[in-house]
Design an enzyme around this catalytic site. Structure first.
Site, PDB file in Angstrom:
ATOM      1  N   ASP A  72       0.201   7.460  14.311  1.00  0.00           N
ATOM      2  CA  ASP A  72       0.707   6.453  13.377  1.00  0.00           C
ATOM      3  C   ASP A  72       1.952   6.957  12.650  1.00  0.00           C
ATOM      4  O   ASP A  72       2.228   6.567  11.528  1.00  0.00           O
ATOM      5  CB  ASP A  72      -0.390   6.044  12.381  1.00  0.00           C
TER       6      ASP A  72
ATOM      7  N   THR B  70     -12.878  11.031   9.464  1.00  0.00           N
ATOM      8  CA  THR B  70     -13.177   9.805   8.707  1.00  0.00           C
ATOM      9  C   THR B  70     -13.004   8.549   9.560  1.00  0.00           C
ATOM     10  O   THR B  70     -13.873   7.673   9.569  1.00  0.00           O
ATOM     11  CB  THR B  70     -12.226   9.736   7.490  1.00  0.00           C
TER      12      THR B  70
ATOM     13  N   GLY C   5      -5.023   7.528  16.268  1.00  0.00           N
ATOM     14  CA  GLY C   5      -4.460   8.666  15.530  1.00  0.00           C
ATOM     15  C   GLY C   5      -2.952   8.653  15.402  1.00  0.00           C
ATOM     16  O   GLY C   5      -2.408   9.071  14.380  1.00  0.00           O
TER      17      GLY C   5
ATOM     18  N   ARG D 224     -10.564  -0.996   7.097  1.00  0.00           N
ATOM     19  CA  ARG D 224      -9.699  -1.940   7.829  1.00  0.00           C
ATOM     20  C   ARG D 224      -9.209  -1.319   9.125  1.00  0.00           C
ATOM     21  O   ARG D 224      -8.948  -1.998  10.106  1.00  0.00           O
ATOM     22  CB  ARG D 224      -8.596  -2.498   6.945  1.00  0.00           C
TER      23      ARG D 224
ATOM     24  N   LYS E 164       0.857  -1.197   0.000  1.00  0.00           N
ATOM     25  CA  LYS E 164       0.000   0.000   0.000  1.00  0.00           C
ATOM     26  C   LYS E 164       0.882   1.232   0.000  1.00  0.00           C
ATOM     27  O   LYS E 164       1.872   1.288   0.717  1.00  0.00           O
ATOM     28  CB  LYS E 164      -0.927   0.032   1.216  1.00  0.00           C
TER      29      LYS E 164
HETATM   30  N1  LIG Z   1      -3.890   3.552  13.042  1.00  0.00           N
HETATM   31  C1  LIG Z   1      -4.240   3.472  11.779  1.00  0.00           C
HETATM   32  O1  LIG Z   1      -4.278   2.404  11.181  1.00  0.00           O
HETATM   33  C2  LIG Z   1      -4.646   4.731  11.058  1.00  0.00           C
HETATM   34  C3  LIG Z   1      -5.256   4.637   9.795  1.00  0.00           C
HETATM   35  C4  LIG Z   1      -5.687   5.795   9.172  1.00  0.00           C
HETATM   36  C5  LIG Z   1      -5.474   7.033   9.780  1.00  0.00           C
HETATM   37  N2  LIG Z   1      -4.838   7.088  10.985  1.00  0.00           N
HETATM   38  C6  LIG Z   1      -4.595   8.378  11.652  1.00  0.00           C
HETATM   39  O2  LIG Z   1      -5.808   8.777  12.263  1.00  0.00           O
HETATM   40  C7  LIG Z   1      -5.838  10.204  12.353  1.00  0.00           C
HETATM   41  C8  LIG Z   1      -7.180  10.698  11.851  1.00  0.00           C
HETATM   42  O3  LIG Z   1      -7.360  10.350  10.490  1.00  0.00           O
HETATM   43  P1  LIG Z   1      -8.727  10.772   9.753  1.00  0.00           P
HETATM   44  O4  LIG Z   1      -8.663  10.137   8.402  1.00  0.00           O
HETATM   45  O5  LIG Z   1      -9.880  10.520  10.616  1.00  0.00           O
HETATM   46  O6  LIG Z   1      -8.491  12.346   9.633  1.00  0.00           O
HETATM   47  P2  LIG Z   1      -9.598  13.490   9.569  1.00  0.00           P
HETATM   48  O7  LIG Z   1      -8.869  14.722   9.149  1.00  0.00           O
HETATM   49  O8  LIG Z   1     -10.747  13.026   8.762  1.00  0.00           O
HETATM   50  O9  LIG Z   1     -10.104  13.637  11.104  1.00  0.00           O
HETATM   51  C9  LIG Z   1      -9.292  14.107  12.145  1.00  0.00           C
HETATM   52  C10 LIG Z   1     -10.182  14.949  13.058  1.00  0.00           C
HETATM   53  O10 LIG Z   1      -9.460  15.264  14.259  1.00  0.00           O
HETATM   54  C11 LIG Z   1      -9.809  16.603  14.646  1.00  0.00           C
HETATM   55  N3  LIG Z   1      -8.783  17.081  15.561  1.00  0.00           N
HETATM   56  C12 LIG Z   1      -7.519  17.475  15.266  1.00  0.00           C
HETATM   57  N4  LIG Z   1      -6.850  17.753  16.413  1.00  0.00           N
HETATM   58  C13 LIG Z   1      -7.711  17.545  17.435  1.00  0.00           C
HETATM   59  C14 LIG Z   1      -7.617  17.641  18.852  1.00  0.00           C
HETATM   60  N5  LIG Z   1      -6.482  18.017  19.440  1.00  0.00           N
HETATM   61  N6  LIG Z   1      -8.702  17.352  19.597  1.00  0.00           N
HETATM   62  C15 LIG Z   1      -9.877  16.970  19.023  1.00  0.00           C
HETATM   63  N7  LIG Z   1     -10.020  16.854  17.668  1.00  0.00           N
HETATM   64  C16 LIG Z   1      -8.954  17.116  16.898  1.00  0.00           C
HETATM   65  C17 LIG Z   1      -9.920  17.343  13.331  1.00  0.00           C
HETATM   66  O11 LIG Z   1     -10.688  18.528  13.477  1.00  0.00           O
HETATM   67  C18 LIG Z   1     -10.608  16.297  12.450  1.00  0.00           C
HETATM   68  O12 LIG Z   1     -12.016  16.404  12.482  1.00  0.00           O
HETATM   69  C19 LIG Z   1      -4.608  10.701  11.598  1.00  0.00           C
HETATM   70  O13 LIG Z   1      -3.604  11.007  12.520  1.00  0.00           O
HETATM   71  C20 LIG Z   1      -4.207   9.525  10.746  1.00  0.00           C
HETATM   72  O14 LIG Z   1      -2.829   9.525  10.466  1.00  0.00           O
HETATM   73  C21 LIG Z   1      -4.436   5.966  11.641  1.00  0.00           C
END
Ligand SMILES: NC(=O)c1ccc[n+]([C@@H]2O[C@H](COP(=O)([O-])OP(=O)(O)OC[C@H]3O[C@@H](n4cnc5c(N)ncnc54)[C@H](O)[C@@H]3O)[C@@H](O)[C@H]2O)c1
Length: 331
Positions: free
Chosen positions: A225, A137, A223, A110, A69
């Protein structure tokens, strides 16, 4: 012999698998990591001024498949999702590229499913309320997966720095899943009384503090990662049974990466991997009163096994197969 590489876009990926399907696939993927025999080096990163790009390979001999990926993370990405990707599948016998598949939807599903598997094995059976910090998301697929394993969950509270997003999330959760969903004014208010807490922010410092976390809670820390990312007060990790998805990856880029690098926790403080729990090498939750944390970094095997299942199902359906784009790369 003519060979084809299938190009499978998001609209063709969506709807092939349900969330319970993803939860089953990810549970099995974690089990495979627990048994060993999977080749999966930790993801590598390219860092851009306002985001990054990751490369995540896995070879799974027992499924005779290899894949990779490529995925970005760009928080606050204007009109684009923060996370987008493609997954390539390869025939391990010849190296031929079997398919290039949209990885955006698969990543979301996933990741949610990994949270669902963690809740299934680590959260209390009687969990009824969940709190979400971050309403983007990933928070949506997390809720869908959690409800598939804890269908009696009936209340959701959500906090996001962007109040409009939190409000939209609460409306969506209520409409889609018929759960009581409320927007909270603060992290403390959101997690008050919660049995399950899910953090999905791109934060580089704690957003959830130990004083707000009651005993018996399960936390999906999703979050963090990448190096330097962190959402939990390390005091929570010290109180908790901490389960990770992969030692090398979590140490470098997961929720534990910052407290480990600062010597606040040690590798011996980590209970084990989710794969070790699923294969019976380590116990899961031991008592209703303990705090459990699942540190999710996201594994290439989650992407490759999900993409493989989608590829197989689409090719097994002649109606859908004939609509797919295919390329003879060697022509
Ligand atoms: N562990 C995994 O497998 C995995 C997979 C995908 C994404 N992620 C991580 O998850 C996180 C979120 O991804 P996403 O696709 O949901 O992004 P996104 O941008 O859709 O959502 C993130 C949300 O967090 C909010 N936010 C930011 N800082 C904040 C804080 N201090 N307090 C409260 N809210 C806050 C933002 O306003 C936003 O609505 C990213 O860091 C991404 O790298 C991890």
């Amino acid at each position: 012999m003519k060979r084809f590489t299938y190009i499978i876009k998001r609209s063709e990926v969506e709807g092939v698998l349900s969330m319970p399907d993803y939860v089953g696939i990810i549970e099995e993927a974690f089990r495979l990591t627990g048994r060993g025999g999977v080749e999966m080096p930790p993801k590598i990163y390219l860092s851009f001024p306002r985001g990054d790009l990751r490369c995540m390979p896995a070879y799974i001999p027992s499924l005779n498949i290899a894949g990779m990926k490529n995925v970005n993370v760009h928080p606050g990405n204007k009109d684009l999702p923060a996370v987008m990707g493609t997954i390539s599948l390869f025939d391990p016998e010849t190296g031929y590229p079997l398919a290039i598949i949209d990885g955006t939807h698969i990543t979301n599903m996933r990741t949610g499913a990994a949270g669902g598997v963690a809740v299934k094995y680590l959260a209390r059976e009687d969990a009824r309320t969940a709190a979400f910090i971050g309403a983007g998301t990933q928070a949506r697929s997390q809720l869908a997966a959690i409800l598939s394993v804890r269908p009696r969950l009936s209340r959701v509270a959500v906090f996001d720095l962007d109040g409009e997003k939190a409000g939209d999330y609460a409306t969506w959760a209520n409409k889609k899943f018929k759960v009581e969903a409320v927007q909270a004014e603060s992290v403390s208010a959101a997690v008050k009384g919660a049995d399950i807490i899910v953090t999905t922010t791109p934060s580089r410092g704690p957003v959830l503090f130990s004083g707000d976390v009651r005993d018996g809670v399960h936390i999906n820390a999703v979050g963090a990662d990448a190096k330097g990312k962190q959402e939990l007060d390390p005091e929570i990790l010290k109180r908790a049974r901490v389960v990770i998805d992969n030692r090398e990856q979590a140490s470098k880029s997961g929720e534990i990466n910052v407290p480990l690098s600062r010597g606040i926790i040690r590798t011996e403080d980590i209970h084990g991997t989710i794969g070790e729990i699923l294969t019976g090498q380590k116990p899961g939750r031991q008592s209703p009163g303990e705090i459990t944390v699942f540190d999710s970094t996201g594994l290439a095997i989650q992407d490759v096994t999900s993409a493989l299942e989608i590829y197989k199902r689409l090719l097994a359906d002649p109606e859908r197969e004939k609509k797919l784009e295919k390329i003879d790369f060697l022509s």
